[in-house]
Scaffold this motif. Structure first.
Motif, PDB file in Angstrom:
ATOM      1  N   GLY A  66      52.029  47.538  13.917  1.00  0.00           N
ATOM      2  CA  GLY A  66      51.443  46.570  14.550  1.00  0.00           C
ATOM      3  C   GLY A  66      51.091  45.441  13.795  1.00  0.00           C
ATOM      4  O   GLY A  66      51.026  44.290  14.123  1.00  0.00           O
ATOM      5  N   GLY A  67      50.766  45.757  12.426  1.00  0.00           N
ATOM      6  CA  GLY A  67      50.502  44.733  11.426  1.00  0.00           C
ATOM      7  C   GLY A  67      51.647  43.682  11.350  1.00  0.00           C
ATOM      8  O   GLY A  67      51.371  42.622  11.212  1.00  0.00           O
ATOM      9  N   VAL A  68      52.584  44.141  11.201  1.00  0.00           N
ATOM     10  CA  VAL A  68      53.982  43.351  11.035  1.00  0.00           C
ATOM     11  C   VAL A  68      54.057  42.290  12.214  1.00  0.00           C
ATOM     12  O   VAL A  68      54.273  41.221  12.120  1.00  0.00           O
ATOM     13  N   THR A  69      53.723  42.913  13.488  1.00  0.00           N
ATOM     14  CA  THR A  69      54.000  41.867  14.647  1.00  0.00           C
ATOM     15  C   THR A  69      53.053  40.707  14.541  1.00  0.00           C
ATOM     16  O   THR A  69      53.096  39.813  14.940  1.00  0.00           O
ATOM     17  N   SER A  70      51.793  41.358  14.334  1.00  0.00           N
ATOM     18  CA  SER A  70      50.511  40.436  14.106  1.00  0.00           C
ATOM     19  C   SER A  70      50.806  39.417  13.287  1.00  0.00           C
ATOM     20  O   SER A  70      50.217  38.204  13.411  1.00  0.00           O
ATOM     21  N   THR A  71      51.320  39.563  11.987  1.00  0.00           N
ATOM     22  CA  THR A  71      51.492  38.730  10.964  1.00  0.00           C
ATOM     23  C   THR A  71      52.570  37.592  11.158  1.00  0.00           C
ATOM     24  O   THR A  71      52.578  36.550  11.241  1.00  0.00           O
ATOM     25  N   ASN A  93      46.481  42.120  21.988  1.00  0.00           N
ATOM     26  CA  ASN A  93      46.950  43.236  22.800  1.00  0.00           C
ATOM     27  C   ASN A  93      48.342  43.549  22.649  1.00  0.00           C
ATOM     28  O   ASN A  93      49.117  42.774  23.282  1.00  0.00           O
ATOM     29  N   PHE A  94      48.591  44.953  22.487  1.00  0.00           N
ATOM     30  CA  PHE A  94      50.053  45.326  22.451  1.00  0.00           C
ATOM     31  C   PHE A  94      50.351  45.847  23.916  1.00  0.00           C
ATOM     32  O   PHE A  94      49.621  46.814  24.133  1.00  0.00           O
ATOM     33  N   LEU A  95      51.346  45.422  24.570  1.00  0.00           N
ATOM     34  CA  LEU A  95      51.468  46.080  26.077  1.00  0.00           C
ATOM     35  C   LEU A  95      52.422  47.131  25.888  1.00  0.00           C
ATOM     36  O   LEU A  95      52.337  48.134  26.596  1.00  0.00           O
ATOM     37  N   THR A  96      53.424  47.315  24.888  1.00  0.00           N
ATOM     38  CA  THR A  96      54.150  48.515  24.657  1.00  0.00           C
ATOM     39  C   THR A  96      54.823  48.397  23.119  1.00  0.00           C
ATOM     40  O   THR A  96      54.470  47.757  22.404  1.00  0.00           O
TER      41      THR A  96
END
Length: 65
Positions: free
Chosen positions: A16-21, A49-52
């Motif tokens: 998730g940190g990669v996605t957020s970055t 907010n991660f949905l999937t």
């Protein structure tokens, strides 16, 4: 950016940190186009907010096929 195994967690999903970055960089680049040359900015707060999950498949050719 290539979603490689080094960017995944033990469950095989993209960290998730990669996605957020990536989201933060995208927003920053977009906002930066509105600034004057002498102005700067920084992210003060970021909430996602991660949905999937994003499944990382090996080898990567499976993702591109």
């Amino acid at each position: 950016m290539e979603a490689t195994q080094s960017r995944s967690n033990p469950q095989g999903t993209l960290n998730g940190g990669v996605t957020s970055t990536l989201a933060d960089i995208g927003m920053g680049v977009a906002f930066g186009t509105t600034l004057q040359p002498e102005e700067s900015f920084t992210t003060i707060e970021l909430k996602i907010n991660f949905l999937t999950r994003t499944k990382v498949l090996w080898p990567m050719q499976q993702v591109l096929a």
